[in-house]
Motif scaffolding. Structure first.
Motif, PDB file in Angstrom:
ATOM      1  N   UNK A 168       0.812  -1.215   0.000  1.00 47.94           N
ATOM      2  CA  UNK A 168       0.000   0.000   0.000  1.00 47.94           C
ATOM      3  C   UNK A 168       0.845   1.263   0.000  1.00 47.94           C
ATOM      4  N   UNK A 169       2.082   1.157   0.485  1.00 51.64           N
ATOM      5  CA  UNK A 169       2.948   2.337   0.585  1.00 51.64           C
ATOM      6  C   UNK A 169       3.152   3.007  -0.771  1.00 51.64           C
ATOM      7  N   UNK A 170       3.091   2.226  -1.871  1.00 55.35           N
ATOM      8  CA  UNK A 170       3.174   2.821  -3.216  1.00 55.35           C
ATOM      9  C   UNK A 170       2.048   3.835  -3.422  1.00 55.35           C
ATOM     10  N   UNK A 171       0.818   3.389  -3.147  1.00 53.37           N
ATOM     11  CA  UNK A 171      -0.347   4.232  -3.402  1.00 53.37           C
ATOM     12  C   UNK A 171      -0.440   5.385  -2.411  1.00 53.37           C
ATOM     13  N   UNK A 172       0.052   5.181  -1.203  1.00 53.16           N
ATOM     14  CA  UNK A 172       0.126   6.271  -0.237  1.00 53.16           C
ATOM     15  C   UNK A 172       1.009   7.390  -0.783  1.00 53.16           C
ATOM     16  N   UNK A 173       2.159   7.016  -1.309  1.00 49.15           N
ATOM     17  CA  UNK A 173       3.090   8.008  -1.865  1.00 49.15           C
ATOM     18  C   UNK A 173       2.467   8.755  -3.031  1.00 49.15           C
ATOM     19  N   UNK A 174       1.810   8.032  -3.944  1.00 47.94           N
ATOM     20  CA  UNK A 174       1.198   8.672  -5.109  1.00 47.94           C
ATOM     21  C   UNK A 174       0.057   9.598  -4.693  1.00 47.94           C
ATOM     22  N   UNK A 175      -0.739   9.167  -3.709  1.00 45.93           N
ATOM     23  CA  UNK A 175      -1.861   9.992  -3.258  1.00 45.93           C
ATOM     24  C   UNK A 175      -1.379  11.292  -2.620  1.00 45.93           C
ATOM     25  N   UNK A 176      -0.302  11.243  -1.847  1.00 46.36           N
ATOM     26  CA  UNK A 176       0.231  12.459  -1.221  1.00 46.36           C
ATOM     27  C   UNK A 176       0.569  13.514  -2.272  1.00 46.36           C
ATOM     28  N   UNK A 197       0.906  -7.828  11.931  1.00 48.37           N
ATOM     29  CA  UNK A 197       1.500  -7.979  10.601  1.00 48.37           C
ATOM     30  C   UNK A 197       0.419  -8.406   9.604  1.00 48.37           C
ATOM     31  N   UNK A 198      -0.528  -7.513   9.333  1.00 47.88           N
ATOM     32  CA  UNK A 198      -1.655  -7.881   8.461  1.00 47.88           C
ATOM     33  C   UNK A 198      -1.241  -8.161   7.023  1.00 47.88           C
ATOM     34  N   UNK A 199      -1.999  -9.071   6.383  1.00 47.76           N
ATOM     35  CA  UNK A 199      -1.752  -9.433   4.991  1.00 47.76           C
ATOM     36  C   UNK A 199      -2.756  -8.785   4.043  1.00 47.76           C
ATOM     37  N   UNK A 200      -3.818  -8.219   4.586  1.00 46.34           N
ATOM     38  CA  UNK A 200      -4.798  -7.500   3.764  1.00 46.34           C
ATOM     39  C   UNK A 200      -5.386  -6.371   4.598  1.00 46.34           C
ATOM     40  N   UNK A 201      -5.376  -5.181   4.043  1.00 43.21           N
ATOM     41  CA  UNK A 201      -5.836  -3.992   4.776  1.00 43.21           C
ATOM     42  C   UNK A 201      -6.657  -3.106   3.847  1.00 43.21           C
ATOM     43  N   UNK A 202      -7.718  -2.556   4.390  1.00 42.86           N
ATOM     44  CA  UNK A 202      -8.526  -1.553   3.704  1.00 42.86           C
ATOM     45  C   UNK A 202      -8.429  -0.265   4.502  1.00 42.86           C
ATOM     46  N   UNK A 203      -8.185   0.844   3.834  1.00 35.53           N
ATOM     47  CA  UNK A 203      -7.999   2.107   4.545  1.00 35.53           C
ATOM     48  C   UNK A 203      -8.702   3.240   3.821  1.00 35.53           C
ATOM     49  N   UNK A 204      -9.179   4.206   4.605  1.00 32.88           N
ATOM     50  CA  UNK A 204      -9.781   5.420   4.069  1.00 32.88           C
ATOM     51  C   UNK A 204      -9.037   6.606   4.667  1.00 32.88           C
ATOM     52  N   UNK A 205      -8.442   7.419   3.810  1.00 34.99           N
ATOM     53  CA  UNK A 205      -7.718   8.605   4.243  1.00 34.99           C
ATOM     54  C   UNK A 205      -8.493   9.837   3.805  1.00 34.99           C
ATOM     55  N   UNK A 292       7.527  10.250   4.922  1.00 42.50           N
ATOM     56  CA  UNK A 292       6.109  10.594   5.073  1.00 42.50           C
ATOM     57  C   UNK A 292       5.221   9.405   4.733  1.00 42.50           C
ATOM     58  N   UNK A 293       5.582   8.656   3.690  1.00 46.78           N
ATOM     59  CA  UNK A 293       4.808   7.472   3.320  1.00 46.78           C
ATOM     60  C   UNK A 293       4.863   6.417   4.425  1.00 46.78           C
ATOM     61  N   UNK A 294       6.032   6.255   5.026  1.00 45.66           N
ATOM     62  CA  UNK A 294       6.167   5.305   6.142  1.00 45.66           C
ATOM     63  C   UNK A 294       5.316   5.754   7.324  1.00 45.66           C
ATOM     64  N   UNK A 295       5.325   7.039   7.607  1.00 41.56           N
ATOM     65  CA  UNK A 295       4.558   7.574   8.734  1.00 41.56           C
ATOM     66  C   UNK A 295       3.061   7.314   8.551  1.00 41.56           C
ATOM     67  N   UNK A 296       2.560   7.522   7.338  1.00 41.84           N
ATOM     68  CA  UNK A 296       1.134   7.292   7.071  1.00 41.84           C
ATOM     69  C   UNK A 296       0.823   5.805   7.135  1.00 41.84           C
TER      70      UNK A 296
END
Length: 306
Positions: A168-176, A197-205, A292-296
């Motif tokens: 997900x960190x890829x898409x976090x970076x692009x969204x920022x 250590x989840x293997x599937x996550x859904x998030x709303x920012x 910043x991506x790691x922090x999010x």
């Protein structure tokens, strides 16, 4: 630090896995670089990849650092912070695969030490090159919403950290970059895997003004799916990363030939890393953005446990 202004940059690779091999090949193919060697704690793995690429194998990090101007860190993510910090503290430039580190604290430490020592620290968010080739970063309007799906088959690669930090960190970076702000609220749900250590996550920012980014990342799916929809006032841009196609609904004049415009994002990142080391350009993907991506991502993981 050695004077490298008039010669090839001597670069080593830490990590003899899939990403280490990929990065090593890009370095070897770049005429302005010398692939000095491969470091891995496993002598067998280091020697196998080094032999394949006609270079030297190292199992001692300090030994390879003594021979290089720069290090590409492509170890398991849990080790990114420690390996990169050792390199930076030795005065070596670093390109660190995503995520920049496994924790926000470690990522911030890398940023601080790189700034203090005046070395280049580039984050490995190579998917930015794809968006640049599309022309998405040139769109003046901020999106109203974004929805990203990034799911793949079960794999042990990257499993040392959460799927949030792994995928997900890829898409976090692009969204920022697209929203041009930090999220003001985060909600997240663990769909599969262990709580820590989840293997599937859904998030709303939620971003400034109420715009939302919805992410789904999984490494426990039955088939691969990588899509993104970006909503604007005049329509939607839809991207299928696997098919390498998209639809420019708002008619922004995006580039349908993006795949041929940037056929090798990792090679482009390698070239930009070398150019930054030689003082020809600023860092292409800043350590601050990587942190910043790691922090999010860390905040999303915390939200799944709330």
């Amino acid at each position: 630090m050695s004077d490298i202004s008039e010669k090839q940059v001597r670069i080593g690779v830490a990590g003899a896995g899939v990403f280490g091999r990929n990065h090593a090949n890009k370095i070897k193919a770049n005429p302005r670089a010398i692939l000095v060697g491969i470091f891995d704690l496993s002598a067998e793995r280091a020697e196998a990849l080094a032999s394949e690429l006609s270079t030297q194998a190292f199992t001692d990090l300090s030994a390879i650092l003594a021979e290089v101007d720069a290090l590409v860190v492509a170890t398991p993510a849990i080790a990114h912070g420690g390996v990169a910090r050792a390199a930076i503290d030795a005065g070596k430039h670093c390109l660190v695969e995503k995520p920049l580190a496994a924790t926000a604290t470690d990522a911030d430490i890398l940023c601080q030490h790189a700034a203090e020592r005046g070395v280049v620290l580039q984050a490995g968010h190579q998917e930015r090159y794809i968006f640049t080739a599309m022309g998405l970063f040139e769109v003046a309007e901020r999106p109203k919403f974004l929805q990203a799906t990034r799911v793949g088959l079960p794999s042990i690669r990257g499993a040392d950290v959460s799927v949030t930090l792994d995928l997900m960190v890829h898409d976090i970076d692009l969204a920022r970059i697209l929203f041009r702000s930090e999220p003001v609220a985060i909600k997240a749900t663990r769909l599969a895997g262990e709580p820590n250590n989840p293997d599937a996550v859904e998030a709303v920012l939620t971003f400034e003004g109420g715009s939302e980014a919805r992410f789904l990342a999984s490494r426990a799916a039955e088939e691969r799916d990588r899509r993104m929809t970006i909503g604007y006032s005049e329509g939607e841009v839809t991207i299928d990363f696997i098919a390498k196609s998209f639809d420019d609904g708002p008619n922004f004049g995006l580039h349908p030939d993006f795949a041929t415009r940037i056929p090798d994002p990792m090679g482009a990142a390698t070239a930009d890393f070398i150019s930054a080391i030689l003082g020809e350009r600023t860092v292409a993907i800043s350590a601050a953005d990587g942190a910043a991506a790691v922090r999010i991502a860390e905040a999303i993981d915390q939200a799944t446990r709330a």
